[in-house]
Design a protein around this motif. Structure first.
Motif, PDB file in Angstrom:
ATOM      1  N   VAL A 126       9.641  10.021 -11.121  1.00  0.00           N
ATOM      2  CA  VAL A 126      10.451   9.136 -10.629  1.00  0.00           C
ATOM      3  C   VAL A 126      12.000   9.630 -10.869  1.00  0.00           C
TER       4      VAL A 126
ATOM      5  N   LEU B 225      -5.022  10.758  -8.160  1.00  0.00           N
ATOM      6  CA  LEU B 225      -3.653  10.883  -8.566  1.00  0.00           C
ATOM      7  C   LEU B 225      -3.613  11.743  -9.894  1.00  0.00           C
TER       8      LEU B 225
ATOM      9  N   TYR C 249       9.152   2.607   2.842  1.00  0.00           N
ATOM     10  CA  TYR C 249       8.873   3.836   3.525  1.00  0.00           C
ATOM     11  C   TYR C 249       7.580   4.570   3.613  1.00  0.00           C
ATOM     12  N   GLY C 250       6.708   3.891   2.820  1.00  0.00           N
ATOM     13  CA  GLY C 250       5.367   4.669   2.561  1.00  0.00           C
ATOM     14  C   GLY C 250       5.539   6.088   1.942  1.00  0.00           C
ATOM     15  N   TYR C 251       4.304   7.042   2.322  1.00  0.00           N
ATOM     16  CA  TYR C 251       4.495   7.978   1.481  1.00  0.00           C
ATOM     17  C   TYR C 251       3.899   9.212   2.611  1.00  0.00           C
ATOM     18  N   THR C 252       4.767  10.399   2.316  1.00  0.00           N
ATOM     19  CA  THR C 252       4.621  11.532   3.295  1.00  0.00           C
ATOM     20  C   THR C 252       3.979  12.761   2.563  1.00  0.00           C
TER      21      THR C 252
ATOM     22  N   TYR D  87      -1.609  15.012  -5.989  1.00  0.00           N
ATOM     23  CA  TYR D  87      -3.016  14.554  -5.973  1.00  0.00           C
ATOM     24  C   TYR D  87      -3.808  15.338  -5.841  1.00  0.00           C
TER      25      TYR D  87
ATOM     26  N   TYR E 287       2.648  11.733 -11.383  1.00  0.00           N
ATOM     27  CA  TYR E 287       3.906  11.456 -10.364  1.00  0.00           C
ATOM     28  C   TYR E 287       5.287  11.455 -11.287  1.00  0.00           C
TER      29      TYR E 287
ATOM     30  N   LEU F  63       8.791   1.834  -1.632  1.00  0.00           N
ATOM     31  CA  LEU F  63       7.764   1.365  -0.929  1.00  0.00           C
ATOM     32  C   LEU F  63       7.613   1.210   0.575  1.00  0.00           C
TER      33      LEU F  63
ATOM     34  N   TYR G 237       4.785  12.916  -6.013  1.00  0.00           N
ATOM     35  CA  TYR G 237       3.159  12.916  -6.502  1.00  0.00           C
ATOM     36  C   TYR G 237       2.575  14.187  -6.215  1.00  0.00           C
TER      37      TYR G 237
END
Lengths: 112, 115
Positions: free
Chosen positions: A51, A46, A99-102, A36, A49, A97, A34
């Motif tokens: 995939v 945003l 794992y979250g976002y780093t 931002y 992104y 999802l 991603y």
């Protein structure tokens, strides 16, 4: 362990000049990536992104573009910068999802 | 479309006082909710996340958040604030789009801690 690298940390560019910001992730494969932008007092917007390699989704029409030439590399570009492109740019990755976002440490871009 | 509202732009508390940062979301399905913290000039660090189950979620640095579906809220709390907690706090809701999960962030709340 997974790490995310973003560079440069700061950048001052004249109006009309090109831009290339790079983000790379280590220690994982096939991450979601991603870009931002954070303007003062306006939260995180945003921009793009991805995939997978070559797969880019744009959220906001503008003079910026993104590319993913390799699995763990995400590049934000512009052919001609505008004053309004100034801001703090953050790259992030996610392995899913749960794992979250780093986030990377960000790039402060000033267009003069 | 999903949205996140953080109604407080700035919050000022004294060191040692309790803290509550508000977050309201708008999303039709079951939300996946996150709180992040950002120190000046840095990236965002995950504090805690909610997917399902227990509505009271514990995070790092002594923070917790409670999911209240009836109020569409996910407020962040800390019983005793430390000076090092001064930072920008972001609430996020994650939604599904074409098989991808996309975080939408609130505008942030700036926490100021007085000694």
């Amino acid at each position: 362990s997974q790490t995310i690298h973003q560079w440069p940390a700061t950048l001052v560019q004249p109006v009309g000049s090109p831009l290339s910001l790079e983000c790379t992730v280590e220690g994982t494969s096939n991450p979601n990536l991603y870009w931002y932008r954070q303007a003062a007092g306006r939260g995180l917007q945003l921009l793009f992104y991805s995939v997978g390699i070559g797969q880019i989704s744009s959220e906001v029409p503008q003079n910026l573009s993104a590319s993913r030439p390799q699995d763990r590399q995400f590049i934000l570009s512009s052919k001609k910068l505008l004053l309004s492109d100034s801001g703090f740019y953050l790259c992030a990755w996610s392995g899913g999802l749960t794992y979250g976002y780093t986030f990377g440490s960000g790039t402060r871009l000033t267009v003069v | 479309a999903q949205s996140v509202t953080q109604p407080d732009i700035h919050i000022t508390v004294s060191e040692g006082a309790s803290l509550e940062l508000r977050c309201n979301y708008s999303y039709g399905a079951t939300p996946y909710l996150f709180w992040y913290v950002q120190s000046p000039g840095q990236g965002l660090q995950l504090l805690l996340k909610y997917f399902s189950g227990d509505t009271l979620v514990q995070g790092i640095k002594g923070f917790e958040a409670e999911f209240k579906r009836s109020q569409s809220s996910f407020n962040l709390r800390k019983p005793s604030v430390h000076w090092s907690d001064a930072a920008e706090y972001f609430c996020a809701v994650v939604t599904s789009s074409g098989g991808s999960y996309i975080p939408t962030f609130g505008r942030g709340t700036s926490l100021i801690v007085h000694p």
